[in-house]
Scaffold this motif. Sequence first.
Motif, short mmCIF file in Angstrom:
data_model
loop_
_atom_site.label_atom_id
_atom_site.label_comp_id
_atom_site.label_asym_id
_atom_site.label_seq_id
_atom_site.Cartn_x
_atom_site.Cartn_y
_atom_site.Cartn_z
N ARG B 5 12.26 8.78 -4.06
CA ARG B 5 10.87 9.23 -3.99
C ARG B 5 10.01 8.45 -4.99
O ARG B 5 8.90 8.07 -4.69
CB ARG B 5 10.81 10.73 -4.29
CG ARG B 5 9.43 11.31 -4.07
CD ARG B 5 9.47 12.81 -4.04
NE ARG B 5 10.14 13.31 -2.85
CZ ARG B 5 10.26 14.58 -2.53
NH1 ARG B 5 9.75 15.51 -3.31
NH2 ARG B 5 10.89 14.96 -1.45
N LEU B 6 10.55 8.20 -6.16
CA LEU B 6 9.79 7.47 -7.18
C LEU B 6 9.53 6.03 -6.77
O LEU B 6 8.43 5.50 -6.96
CB LEU B 6 10.55 7.50 -8.52
CG LEU B 6 10.50 8.84 -9.26
CD1 LEU B 6 11.49 8.85 -10.41
CD2 LEU B 6 9.10 9.12 -9.78
N VAL B 7 10.55 5.40 -6.18
CA VAL B 7 10.38 3.99 -5.80
C VAL B 7 9.40 3.87 -4.64
O VAL B 7 8.77 2.83 -4.44
CB VAL B 7 11.75 3.35 -5.49
CG1 VAL B 7 12.17 3.60 -4.07
CG2 VAL B 7 11.72 1.86 -5.78
N GLY B 8 9.21 4.97 -3.91
CA GLY B 8 8.24 4.98 -2.82
C GLY B 8 6.81 4.82 -3.29
O GLY B 8 5.92 4.54 -2.48
N LEU B 9 6.57 4.99 -4.59
CA LEU B 9 5.22 4.83 -5.13
C LEU B 9 4.81 3.35 -5.17
O LEU B 9 3.63 3.03 -5.25
CB LEU B 9 5.14 5.42 -6.55
CG LEU B 9 5.41 6.91 -6.69
CD1 LEU B 9 5.53 7.29 -8.16
CD2 LEU B 9 4.30 7.71 -6.02
N TYR B 10 5.79 2.47 -5.15
CA TYR B 10 5.50 1.04 -5.29
C TYR B 10 5.07 0.44 -3.95
O TYR B 10 5.44 0.96 -2.89
CB TYR B 10 6.75 0.30 -5.80
CG TYR B 10 7.01 0.49 -7.28
CD1 TYR B 10 6.54 -0.43 -8.21
CD2 TYR B 10 7.69 1.59 -7.76
CE1 TYR B 10 6.76 -0.26 -9.57
CE2 TYR B 10 7.91 1.78 -9.12
CZ TYR B 10 7.44 0.85 -10.01
OH TYR B 10 7.66 1.02 -11.36
N PRO B 11 4.31 -0.66 -3.98
CA PRO B 11 3.90 -1.30 -2.72
C PRO B 11 5.10 -1.88 -1.98
O PRO B 11 6.13 -2.19 -2.58
CB PRO B 11 2.93 -2.41 -3.18
CG PRO B 11 3.21 -2.63 -4.62
CD PRO B 11 3.74 -1.34 -5.17
N ALA B 12 4.93 -2.02 -0.66
CA ALA B 12 6.06 -2.43 0.20
C ALA B 12 6.65 -3.77 -0.23
O ALA B 12 7.87 -3.93 -0.25
CB ALA B 12 5.59 -2.49 1.65
N ALA B 13 5.80 -4.74 -0.56
CA ALA B 13 6.31 -6.07 -0.92
C ALA B 13 7.15 -6.00 -2.19
O ALA B 13 8.18 -6.67 -2.31
CB ALA B 13 5.14 -7.04 -1.11
N ALA B 46 1.91 -2.53 -10.35
CA ALA B 46 2.39 -3.40 -9.27
C ALA B 46 1.32 -3.56 -8.20
O ALA B 46 1.10 -4.64 -7.67
CB ALA B 46 3.67 -2.82 -8.66
N ARG B 47 0.63 -2.46 -7.89
CA ARG B 47 -0.43 -2.53 -6.88
C ARG B 47 -1.62 -3.35 -7.38
O ARG B 47 -2.18 -4.16 -6.65
CB ARG B 47 -0.89 -1.12 -6.49
CG ARG B 47 0.15 -0.38 -5.69
CD ARG B 47 -0.26 1.02 -5.31
NE ARG B 47 0.84 1.70 -4.65
CZ ARG B 47 1.16 1.55 -3.37
NH1 ARG B 47 0.43 0.77 -2.60
NH2 ARG B 47 2.18 2.18 -2.84
N LEU B 48 -1.99 -3.12 -8.63
CA LEU B 48 -3.14 -3.85 -9.18
C LEU B 48 -2.84 -5.33 -9.30
O LEU B 48 -3.66 -6.17 -8.93
CB LEU B 48 -3.51 -3.29 -10.56
CG LEU B 48 -4.21 -1.94 -10.57
CD1 LEU B 48 -4.44 -1.48 -12.00
CD2 LEU B 48 -5.52 -2.00 -9.82
#
Lengths: 110, 252
Positions: B5-13, B46-48
């Motif tokens: 669930r936590l790793v799901g917060l990161y962008p797909a790439a 990571a998103r920014l």
Amino acid sequence: MPNKPSTTDDLGSFTAPALLVLASLADGPKHGYAIMQEAERLSRQPLGPGTLYAALARLERRGLIEALPSDDRRRPYRLTKLGASTLEAQLGQMRTFASRTLGRLEGEAV
Amino acid sequence: MSPHRLVGLYPAAWRKRYQEEFIALLEERPVQLRDVPDIVWGSIDARLSASLRSGPAGTFERFTGLAAISAGVVLLGTVLLIAFVPTDVYLEGWGHASAGGTLFYPLAFFGSLGIHWRQARVRPNLAWPAWMALVLGGFLGSSSVGLSMWGGGIPASDFGPLQAIGLWVGSAAIGAAVLAIGAFPRLIGLTFIIGSALAMIGTIAGESFSGSDFLAALSRGGVAIYALGWIATGISLQFAGRNNDGWAGAPA
């Protein structure tokens, strides 16, 4: 021709963790958990997994570290030549800073 | 909280590159409470950093992006005009919708070139079929866009089956391509699919319940969402896209 040392100035708020990661890899390749343990041992501060991977991603993107092939899910990383020279340059700056500051303190104490 | 669930917060790439080893780390060293904000902050970073690395877009993307924004603005303006400017004249309302639909199609076509350009750089093998579906669907759908905006009470004789399915199939094709290729934010794909679906439901049901304010609002709302999708596409085209190589590669 030796690689020109990079700078860690553009690593933003992850400069300190990035240096810790570089330092942790100084004696050989390590995977994420081993880097985290070594970084905590060196700094006596906990290094969170989110911070660790933000630093790893930045260092890898700048070519300072590289991932090694692995059959395991745990992927080891090692310093590149550029990473080693960058770490050396950074530590040299720290040593200069420390010796100058200590010199001032000693001068004041006299 | 589970590692997955936590790793799901990161962008797909990012997940494509680091997920396995990150989960392995979290399994080896169980997640503590203090790790949660650290991981949340890492995912935001990571998103920014992915957005910051994207940089400015090329001339072609900016140009086609402007066309996509214009298409969305024309469509949104037309539907708002019809919804809020009172008109008692049947043909006047239809005239606005028809003019808006006519202007929308060429603008959306140029915008679609930008979508294709972006998608071809990310997934070349999927980009051509996606663009064909997009153009064909856009052509089929554009003729019914005006009808949807006008909303409810359209005589059955004016609303052929080709037009009825055209709007949704065409727009769903755009949305599905956007979702499948991943060159644009997922929200854009969803606005194309959901907006056009609402417009189609409101329009077709409006045939049976002529004069229904709810159905008219539903179809106009659907077109408005669809228009926002074009505007968002245009804005996205102003910036170079994220691609699957955004994070450094890893050896096997």
